[in-house]
Design an enzyme around this catalytic site. Structure first.
Site: not given
Ligand code: XMP
Length: 217
Positions: A79, A137-138, A142, A165, A193, A199
């Site tokens: 990504g 995200d969550t 990372l 997020k 994606d 992408r």
């Molecule tokens: P976490 O939850 O581990 O997420 O912090 C990181 C990875 O989750 C994917 N991700 C997304 N991919 N649209 C996407 O295409 C989204 O809204 C999204 N939210 C999370 C992404 O691969 C990221 O590296």
């Protein structure tokens, strides 16, 4: 229930990030998607022009913060590929590039099992390492990557993400450099994606949930 997005306000606020830097908060949309993509995309969230200027700002900050040092930039594939290639060209420092592959979203908008493959082949001990990801995200990705890289003994270890997020955070992973804060919506484009698609869009857009995803985007 679709996310509450004010249709016309655009990128309208700036908020302080954890490290004292100001991060644009995206509270509205950047307009309607092109006709051909209206069945898959709800709206453009961040237009290409806004991404371009923000990536320039991030590059200048990183260049200033690491002045006089050499960087190892570790990109999390797939990504991050578009963001990473634009970002490194805005960094005015000697740097080398390494990649890890982290996968947690498998053809859906819900997280699956997190897998990380490929350890950087170069020696990271004593080096200044900047991990670049598309979206925080969550925080699971990372957090896991940072734990793994910390064991390799870098001189410093920081993170840069295009999007944050914060509403869905499960782990305390904090990005040192953040492009934009966004609400809890599933976004595509600029490297991100949905089942491998979108992408190549030059902007970040809110995706329409595929049937069976429970409507969460
Ligand atoms: P976490 O939850 O581990 O997420 O912090 C990181 C990875 O989750 C994917 N991700 C997304 N991919 N649209 C996407 O295409 C989204 O809204 C999204 N939210 C999370 C992404 O691969 C990221 O590296």
């Amino acid at each position: 229930m679709p996310p509450r997005i004010t249709p016309t306000r655009g990128i309208s606020e700036r908020v302080a990030s954890g490290r004292g830097a100001r991060v644009p908060l995206v509270t509205g949309t950047g307009g309607a998607p092109p006709e051909a993509l209206r069945r898959e995309l709800r709206s453009v969230l961040i237009p290409a022009s806004r991404i371009r200027s923000r990536v320039g700002e991030l590059g200048r900050r990183i260049s200033a913060d690491y002045a006089g040092r050499e960087l190892v930039v570790v990109g999390l594939m797939n990504g991050t590929v578009v963001f990473l290639s634009d970002l490194i060209r805005q960094i005015r420092l000697p740097l080398s590039l390494e990649f890890l592959r982290a996968t947690s979203y498998r053809d859906s908008t819900r997280p699956g099992l997190l897998t990380i493959t490929r350890t950087p082949p170069v020696e990271l001990g004593g080096r200044h390492v900047l991990v670049v990801d598309d979206i925080l995200d969550t925080g699971r990705t990372l957090d896991t990557v940072l734990r793994r890289l910390r064991r390799l003994g870098p001189a410093s270890l920081r993170t840069c993400v295009l999007l944050d997020k914060p509403e869905r955070r499960e782990r305390p992973a904090i990005a040192d450099y953040v492009g934009f804060r966004i609400p809890d919506v599933f976004v595509v484009g600029y490297g991100l994606d949905l089942a491998g698609r979108h992408r190549n869009l030059p902007y970040v857009a809110i995706a329409i949930p595929p049937s069976g995803s429970g409507g969460r985007v």
